[in-house]
Design a protein around this motif. Structure first.
Motif, short mmCIF file in Angstrom:
data_model
loop_
_atom_site.label_atom_id
_atom_site.label_comp_id
_atom_site.label_asym_id
_atom_site.label_seq_id
_atom_site.Cartn_x
_atom_site.Cartn_y
_atom_site.Cartn_z
N CYS A 125 0.71 -1.11 0.00
CA CYS A 125 0.01 0.12 -0.09
C CYS A 125 1.01 1.31 -0.02
N LYS A 167 -7.35 9.36 14.05
CA LYS A 167 -7.62 8.41 13.13
C LYS A 167 -6.52 8.48 11.80
N ALA A 170 -3.68 6.27 12.83
CA ALA A 170 -4.25 4.81 12.84
C ALA A 170 -4.21 4.40 11.56
N LYS A 171 -4.76 5.29 10.52
CA LYS A 171 -4.79 4.76 9.02
C LYS A 171 -3.63 4.71 8.55
N VAL A 173 -0.77 3.91 10.07
CA VAL A 173 -0.05 2.76 10.41
C VAL A 173 -0.72 1.55 10.15
N ARG A 174 -1.87 1.60 9.85
CA ARG A 174 -2.67 0.32 9.17
C ARG A 174 -2.13 0.05 7.83
N GLU A 175 -2.25 1.30 7.14
CA GLU A 175 -2.10 1.10 5.58
C GLU A 175 -0.50 0.95 5.10
N GLN A 182 4.25 -0.27 13.89
CA GLN A 182 2.81 -0.44 14.68
C GLN A 182 3.07 -0.92 15.99
N ARG A 183 4.14 -1.54 16.49
CA ARG A 183 4.35 -1.91 17.75
C ARG A 183 4.64 -0.62 18.64
N GLU A 186 1.46 1.45 19.00
CA GLU A 186 0.36 0.94 19.52
C GLU A 186 -0.34 1.21 20.92
N LEU A 189 -1.98 4.69 20.27
CA LEU A 189 -3.30 4.43 19.64
C LEU A 189 -4.21 4.04 20.39
N GLU A 190 -3.76 2.88 21.38
CA GLU A 190 -4.64 2.45 22.17
C GLU A 190 -4.92 3.31 23.61
#
Length: 197
Positions: A125, A167, A170-171, A173-175, A182-183, A186, A189-190
């Motif tokens: 991506c 948001k 997070a996008k 990181v996800r994409e 991500q680690r 995390e 984001l959490e």
């Protein structure tokens, strides 16, 4: 009208062409390319890549990196990131890098285009544009390549992440994020919204 004249009428200053594009307008593309190169009406800027020179008051302009990379890949789905852009995040980095990274779907490796090296990296991506969130995720992915001390940059990067739009982060990181990014992100984001603000 000769075949060479027909070819030259398609050339636009500053545009980058692949050999096969030029072959559409030529009956003897290799002979015509040699002649246009000798006359200075084309410049070779990479393997199978040619640019119609664009004159400025300072001399001939280099190829636009976006056009150059698009012609090289034959695809417009890529993102050029200069590590110098990390400096804009305000984390104390002082990158002075002349080798942009090109995230794309087709090529991997270092390639010289128009006298400049590019580091092509394939990703599943590729973001359409470089946002602060994407840049931060990229910095965390490349943390071990920075000349600065990771232990000083990382806490600043995580503090900066807490102030970003969650948001969008997070996008990114996800994409676009690697497992490392991500680690590292995390906990940010959490975290409860009040703690992350």
């Amino acid at each position: 009208m000769t075949a060479l004249t027909d070819l030259t009428k398609h050339l636009r200053p500053g545009e980058v062409y692949r050999r096969r594009e030029l072959a559409r307008w030529s009956t003897a593309v290799d002979r015509h390319l040699q002649r246009l190169l000798a006359e200075g009406r084309l410049e070779k800027v990479g393997a199978g890549l040619y640019m119609a020179p664009r004159k400025t008051r300072f001399g001939l302009a280099p190829a636009d990196p976006q056009k150059l990379v698009e012609a090289f890949l034959g695809d417009d789905r890529f993102l050029i990131v200069s590590p110098n852009a990390y400096n804009s995040l305000g984390l104390g980095t002082t990158q002075l890098c002349n080798e942009p990274v090109v995230y794309n779907h087709k090529r991997h490796g270092r390639f010289e285009l128009d006298g400049r090296w590019y580091d092509f990296r394939m990703r599943a991506c590729v973001p359409a544009k470089l946002s602060a969130e994407v840049l931060l995720v990229d910095l965390l992915h490349n943390l071990d390549r920075l000349p600065e001390d990771q232990s000083s940059v990382l806490p600043k990067a995580l503090t900066r992440a807490r102030g970003m739009n969650r948001k969008r982060l997070a996008k990114a990181v996800r994409e676009f994020g690697s497992a490392r990014a991500q680690r590292l992100l995390e906990p940010v984001l959490e975290a409860p919204l009040a703690a992350a603000a």
